[in-house]
Motif scaffolding. Structure first.
Motif, mmCIF file in Angstrom:
data_model
loop_
_atom_site.group_PDB
_atom_site.id
_atom_site.type_symbol
_atom_site.label_atom_id
_atom_site.label_comp_id
_atom_site.label_asym_id
_atom_site.label_seq_id
_atom_site.Cartn_x
_atom_site.Cartn_y
_atom_site.Cartn_z
ATOM 1 N N LEU A 1 38.238 1.534 32.017
ATOM 2 C CA LEU A 1 37.314 1.183 33.089
ATOM 3 C C LEU A 1 38.053 0.349 34.119
ATOM 4 O O LEU A 1 38.891 -0.492 33.784
ATOM 5 C CB LEU A 1 36.117 0.398 32.560
ATOM 6 C CG LEU A 1 35.225 1.108 31.551
ATOM 7 C CD1 LEU A 1 35.549 0.629 30.136
ATOM 8 C CD2 LEU A 1 33.753 0.887 31.855
ATOM 9 N N THR B 1 31.477 -6.052 36.964
ATOM 10 C CA THR B 1 31.091 -4.666 37.216
ATOM 11 C C THR B 1 32.332 -3.792 37.113
ATOM 12 O O THR B 1 33.378 -4.122 37.695
ATOM 13 C CB THR B 1 30.468 -4.504 38.613
ATOM 14 O OG1 THR B 1 29.366 -5.406 38.759
ATOM 15 C CG2 THR B 1 29.968 -3.078 38.824
ATOM 16 N N ALA B 2 32.234 -2.710 36.347
ATOM 17 C CA ALA B 2 33.378 -1.822 36.153
ATOM 18 C C ALA B 2 32.921 -0.372 36.185
ATOM 19 O O ALA B 2 31.778 -0.061 35.826
ATOM 20 C CB ALA B 2 34.076 -2.126 34.830
ATOM 21 N N THR B 3 33.809 0.495 36.616
ATOM 22 C CA THR B 3 33.510 1.924 36.672
ATOM 23 C C THR B 3 34.395 2.677 35.686
ATOM 24 O O THR B 3 35.537 2.285 35.426
ATOM 25 C CB THR B 3 33.733 2.488 38.088
ATOM 26 O OG1 THR B 3 35.076 2.209 38.508
ATOM 27 C CG2 THR B 3 32.764 1.855 39.076
ATOM 28 N N THR B 4 33.865 3.760 35.133
ATOM 29 C CA THR B 4 34.622 4.562 34.173
ATOM 30 C C THR B 4 35.529 5.541 34.905
ATOM 31 O O THR B 4 35.255 5.938 36.040
ATOM 32 C CB THR B 4 33.668 5.338 33.255
ATOM 33 O OG1 THR B 4 32.883 6.243 34.056
ATOM 34 C CG2 THR B 4 32.728 4.396 32.523
ATOM 35 N N VAL C 1 35.643 -3.443 39.318
ATOM 36 C CA VAL C 1 35.505 -3.341 40.765
ATOM 37 C C VAL C 1 34.906 -4.600 41.385
ATOM 38 O O VAL C 1 34.989 -4.796 42.599
ATOM 39 C CB VAL C 1 34.647 -2.114 41.152
ATOM 40 C CG1 VAL C 1 35.359 -0.829 40.739
ATOM 41 C CG2 VAL C 1 33.257 -2.181 40.531
ATOM 42 N N ASN C 2 34.302 -5.454 40.561
ATOM 43 C CA ASN C 2 33.703 -6.662 41.131
ATOM 44 C C ASN C 2 33.547 -7.733 40.052
ATOM 45 O O ASN C 2 33.204 -7.433 38.911
ATOM 46 C CB ASN C 2 32.335 -6.353 41.727
ATOM 47 C CG ASN C 2 31.917 -7.375 42.766
ATOM 48 O OD1 ASN C 2 32.698 -7.758 43.628
ATOM 49 N ND2 ASN C 2 30.693 -7.849 42.674
ATOM 50 N N GLU D 1 27.789 -3.012 33.825
ATOM 51 C CA GLU D 1 27.701 -4.377 34.346
ATOM 52 C C GLU D 1 27.295 -5.287 33.186
ATOM 53 O O GLU D 1 26.433 -4.929 32.388
ATOM 54 C CB GLU D 1 26.667 -4.435 35.467
ATOM 55 C CG GLU D 1 26.472 -5.805 36.096
ATOM 56 C CD GLU D 1 25.373 -5.769 37.153
ATOM 57 O OE1 GLU D 1 25.551 -5.077 38.184
ATOM 58 O OE2 GLU D 1 24.322 -6.407 36.926
ATOM 59 N N ARG E 1 28.804 6.088 34.425
ATOM 60 C CA ARG E 1 29.896 5.948 35.398
ATOM 61 C C ARG E 1 30.144 4.493 35.772
ATOM 62 O O ARG E 1 31.179 4.164 36.336
ATOM 63 C CB ARG E 1 29.591 6.753 36.675
ATOM 64 C CG ARG E 1 29.481 8.253 36.481
ATOM 65 C CD ARG E 1 30.694 8.861 35.785
ATOM 66 N NE ARG E 1 31.944 8.588 36.448
ATOM 67 C CZ ARG E 1 32.555 9.431 37.297
ATOM 68 N NH1 ARG E 1 31.993 10.600 37.564
ATOM 69 N NH2 ARG E 1 33.708 9.118 37.840
ATOM 70 N N GLN E 2 29.184 3.609 35.473
ATOM 71 C CA GLN E 2 29.351 2.202 35.827
ATOM 72 C C GLN E 2 28.649 1.325 34.804
ATOM 73 O O GLN E 2 27.587 1.674 34.295
ATOM 74 C CB GLN E 2 28.767 1.928 37.212
ATOM 75 C CG GLN E 2 28.862 0.475 37.660
ATOM 76 C CD GLN E 2 28.429 0.269 39.099
ATOM 77 O OE1 GLN E 2 29.060 0.770 40.043
ATOM 78 N NE2 GLN E 2 27.335 -0.449 39.296
#
Length: 267
Positions: free
Chosen positions: A118, A6-9, A121-122, A83, A80-81
């Motif tokens: 990015l 999981t990654a966020t921009t 985050v998890n 996965e 914004r995210q």
């Protein structure tokens, strides 16, 4: 062996529908963070089986998971995210992928000609599964299967099989089997001795009816390469060792380009 990333921009971003190539490049870049030699080996060579002119990378990845409301006419807007699943049957690939992720917890994609950073985050390490001789799966990315045909210039060129064409359906399933056996023999560096084991592969007819027979996807890849693939739930009956290979490193071809990633339908 698989992980969910999981990654966020760093800013609201737009993704085209055909993002497989930049995502593949980002995966190789993450592996390169851990080992540039291994990343180069995978990208430029891969694992080779004697007697065939094909190499295997032995990994696949799913489509990106977006919120449905972000889907626009040409792609996904205001993302914004993201996965996705990364799956491999080779421990070394998974180790370098994880080490690369944790080197700086960033991914870099080139989307629509622009760089996009990015932040990862998890990372979830998913459980290993045990398979029986009959399993059902859903596609997390479409399945591509091809055969060589002669074009009007007398040259051999790849033709992507369409499961919905009656004359190509049996060949589609047979090539799935041949591909799994080639992967097995390459992994184990030994002949596969259960070729007479029962094998069947078919997409869910109820799902096909629901979709009015439209289960093919035409994906534009690097340099406008067109790849036709099928996407529908399916049932496979086979040697559990072959099913494991299909699940962990991908069904069909073009796995390292983001094709053939699936998820088991639990009973």
């Amino acid at each position: 062996m698989r992980i969910k990333i999981t990654a966020t921009t760093d800013r609201p971003a737009s993704f085209p529908f055909n993002y497989q190539y930049p995502l593949q490049a980002a995966i190789y870049a993450l592996i390169r963070e851990s080992s540039s030699d291994y990343s180069t080996f995978l990208h430029e060579q891969g694992y080779i089986k004697d007697g065939i002119d094909r190499t295997f990378k032995f990994f696949t990845f799913s489509k990106l998971k977006f919120s449905p409301k972000l889907r626009g006419k040409t792609g996904f807007d205001n993302v914004r995210q993201i996965e996705f699943i990364f799956s491999t049957i080779v421990e070394e690939s998974l180790r370098h992928m994880i080490l690369g992720i944790f080197s700086d917890r960033e991914m870099h994609l080139r989307i629509n000609g622009k760089g996009l950073k990015l932040t990862i985050v998890n990372v979830d390490v998913l459980e290993d599964l045990v398979f029986s001789g009959k399993e059902k799966f859903i596609c997390l990315s479409p399945i591509a299967v091809s055969t060589m045909i002669e074009n009007d210039k007398g040259r051999k060129v790849p033709h992507f099989l369409n499961y919905m064409v009656p004359g190509e359906r049996d060949r589609f399933a047979e090539n799935i089997k041949k591909n799994l056996i080639n992967k097995y023999e390459t992994l184990h560096n030994a002949p596969y001795d259960k070729k007479e084991h029962h094998f069947s592969f078919h997409f869910d007819p109820a799902y096909i009816a629901k979709k009015n027979g439209t289960i093919s996807k035409l994906i534009s890849f690097k340099n406008d390469i067109k790849i036709k693939a099928m996407e529908a739930p399916f049932t496979v009956e086979a040697d559990p060792d072959l099913i494991k290979i299909g699940y962990e490193c991908g069904w069909g071809e073009k796995n390292s380009a983001g094709f053939g990633c699936t998820e088991q339908i639990r009973r």
